[in-house]
Design an enzyme around this catalytic site. Structure first.
Site, PDB file in Angstrom:
ATOM      1  N   HIS A  12       5.520  -0.044   0.876  1.00  0.00           N
ATOM      2  CA  HIS A  12       6.650   0.096   1.515  1.00  0.00           C
ATOM      3  C   HIS A  12       7.707  -0.699   1.155  1.00  0.00           C
ATOM      4  O   HIS A  12       7.305  -1.763   0.717  1.00  0.00           O
ATOM      5  CB  HIS A  12       6.640   0.350   2.969  1.00  0.00           C
ATOM      6  CG  HIS A  12       6.056   1.434   3.554  1.00  0.00           C
ATOM      7  ND1 HIS A  12       4.906   1.600   4.597  1.00  0.00           N
ATOM      8  CD2 HIS A  12       5.980   2.724   3.163  1.00  0.00           C
ATOM      9  CE1 HIS A  12       4.521   2.806   4.776  1.00  0.00           C
ATOM     10  NE2 HIS A  12       5.212   3.717   3.762  1.00  0.00           N
ATOM     11  N   GLY A  60       8.363   7.477  -3.278  1.00  0.00           N
ATOM     12  CA  GLY A  60       7.736   7.902  -2.025  1.00  0.00           C
ATOM     13  C   GLY A  60       8.565   8.841  -1.263  1.00  0.00           C
ATOM     14  O   GLY A  60       7.974  10.078  -1.148  1.00  0.00           O
ATOM     15  N   ASP A  65       4.324   9.997  -2.851  1.00  0.00           N
ATOM     16  CA  ASP A  65       3.509  10.159  -1.918  1.00  0.00           C
ATOM     17  C   ASP A  65       2.659  11.380  -1.992  1.00  0.00           C
ATOM     18  O   ASP A  65       1.430  11.504  -2.181  1.00  0.00           O
ATOM     19  CB  ASP A  65       3.548   9.968  -0.550  1.00  0.00           C
ATOM     20  CG  ASP A  65       4.360   8.419  -0.162  1.00  0.00           C
ATOM     21  OD1 ASP A  65       4.085   7.536  -0.993  1.00  0.00           O
ATOM     22  OD2 ASP A  65       5.084   8.429   0.718  1.00  0.00           O
ATOM     23  N   ASP A  85       3.968  -0.984   6.037  1.00  0.00           N
ATOM     24  CA  ASP A  85       4.810  -1.710   6.788  1.00  0.00           C
ATOM     25  C   ASP A  85       4.595  -1.083   8.190  1.00  0.00           C
ATOM     26  O   ASP A  85       5.547  -0.229   8.244  1.00  0.00           O
ATOM     27  CB  ASP A  85       6.208  -2.078   6.370  1.00  0.00           C
ATOM     28  CG  ASP A  85       7.139  -2.745   7.302  1.00  0.00           C
ATOM     29  OD1 ASP A  85       6.362  -3.374   8.418  1.00  0.00           O
ATOM     30  OD2 ASP A  85       8.177  -3.011   7.075  1.00  0.00           O
ATOM     31  N   HIS A  92      10.060   9.238   5.902  1.00  0.00           N
ATOM     32  CA  HIS A  92       9.082  10.160   5.195  1.00  0.00           C
ATOM     33  C   HIS A  92       7.542   9.872   5.873  1.00  0.00           C
ATOM     34  O   HIS A  92       6.438   9.911   5.182  1.00  0.00           O
ATOM     35  CB  HIS A  92       8.922  10.084   3.546  1.00  0.00           C
ATOM     36  CG  HIS A  92       8.555   8.619   3.076  1.00  0.00           C
ATOM     37  ND1 HIS A  92       9.345   7.679   3.368  1.00  0.00           N
ATOM     38  CD2 HIS A  92       7.768   8.517   2.292  1.00  0.00           C
ATOM     39  CE1 HIS A  92       8.774   6.567   2.782  1.00  0.00           C
ATOM     40  NE2 HIS A  92       7.726   7.049   2.220  1.00  0.00           N
ATOM     41  N   ASP A  95       4.655  12.192   5.102  1.00  0.00           N
ATOM     42  CA  ASP A  95       3.889  12.010   3.877  1.00  0.00           C
ATOM     43  C   ASP A  95       3.117  10.700   3.760  1.00  0.00           C
ATOM     44  O   ASP A  95       1.924  10.846   3.059  1.00  0.00           O
ATOM     45  CB  ASP A  95       5.216  11.817   2.743  1.00  0.00           C
ATOM     46  CG  ASP A  95       6.113  12.763   2.672  1.00  0.00           C
ATOM     47  OD1 ASP A  95       5.742  14.072   2.890  1.00  0.00           O
ATOM     48  OD2 ASP A  95       7.368  12.609   2.230  1.00  0.00           O
ATOM     49  N   ARG A 101      -4.539  10.329   5.086  1.00  0.00           N
ATOM     50  CA  ARG A 101      -5.364  11.367   5.505  1.00  0.00           C
ATOM     51  C   ARG A 101      -6.336  11.950   4.146  1.00  0.00           C
ATOM     52  O   ARG A 101      -7.450  12.219   4.483  1.00  0.00           O
ATOM     53  CB  ARG A 101      -4.832  12.435   6.080  1.00  0.00           C
ATOM     54  CG  ARG A 101      -5.636  13.678   6.798  1.00  0.00           C
ATOM     55  CD  ARG A 101      -4.736  14.874   7.324  1.00  0.00           C
ATOM     56  NE  ARG A 101      -5.612  15.810   7.402  1.00  0.00           N
ATOM     57  CZ  ARG A 101      -5.909  16.649   6.466  1.00  0.00           C
ATOM     58  NH1 ARG A 101      -5.648  16.760   5.113  1.00  0.00           N
ATOM     59  NH2 ARG A 101      -6.811  17.956   6.675  1.00  0.00           N
TER      60      ARG A 101
END
Length: 128
Positions: A12, A60, A65, A85, A92, A95, A101
Site C-alpha cells: 500500500h 492495485g 490486485d 497499511d 479498493h 479487492d 482471501r
C-alpha cells in the site's frame, strides 16, 4: 530443472518505502524467484534493485490486485508478500480483502508485514 517459485510483491502507498527497503535487504535471495508486482510497487522495486526482473501488472486500484488474485487461483503465483497499511482507508478495500482471501483459499505462503516477510523469504530461500 524445476521452474522458480513465483512471488507476488504488493504494498500500500504508506508501505511502499518499507517494501523497497525489504527488497534491498533481501535482493540476493529474491533473485532466485520470479517476481510479479502491482504497477507502482513493481516500478519502485525495479528502480531500487535493477538486478531483479519484475513482471508488473496494473496498479492495485486499477485491477492489479485482481490480476494477482487470478494468478494465485491459476497456480501461477505460489507465495505473496503484501505490506498492508492497516491505518489508512483504501477505496479498493474489497479487492484487498479478495486477494488475501484467495491467498488463504489456495493455501499459499503469505506475509502481510515485514516480520513475517523476513521469515517467509528466509524459509523459501532455504527450500530451493
Amino acid at each position: 530443472m524445476s521452474k522458480p517459485l513465483r512471488l507476488a510483491l504488493i504494498a500500500h502507498d504508506q508501505k511502499k518505502d518499507d517494501m523497497v527497503a525489504f527488497v534491498r535487504a533481501h535482493e540476493s535471495r529474491l533473485s532466485r524467484f520470479e517476481i510479479v508486482s502491482t504497477g507502482t510497487t513493481g516500478g519502485l522495486v525495479q528502480e531500487a534493485c535493477p538486478s531483479l526482473v519484475v513482471h508488473r501488472v496494473k496498479s492495485g486500484p486499477l485491477g492489479g490486485d485482481q490480476q494477482i488474485g487470478a494468478m494465485i487461483a491459476e497456480g501461477v503465483v505460489q507465495a505473496m508478500i503484501f505490506f498492508i497499511d492497516p491505518l489508512s482507508p483504501m477505496p479498493h478495500d474489497v479487492d484487498v480483502k479478495a486477494l488475501t482471501r484467495l491467498g488463504s483459499v489456495y493455501d499459499i505462503p503469505m506475509a502481510l508485514n515485514r516480520a513475517t516477510a523476513e521469515m517467509l523469504v528466509e524459509k523459501l530461500a532455504h527450500a530451493k
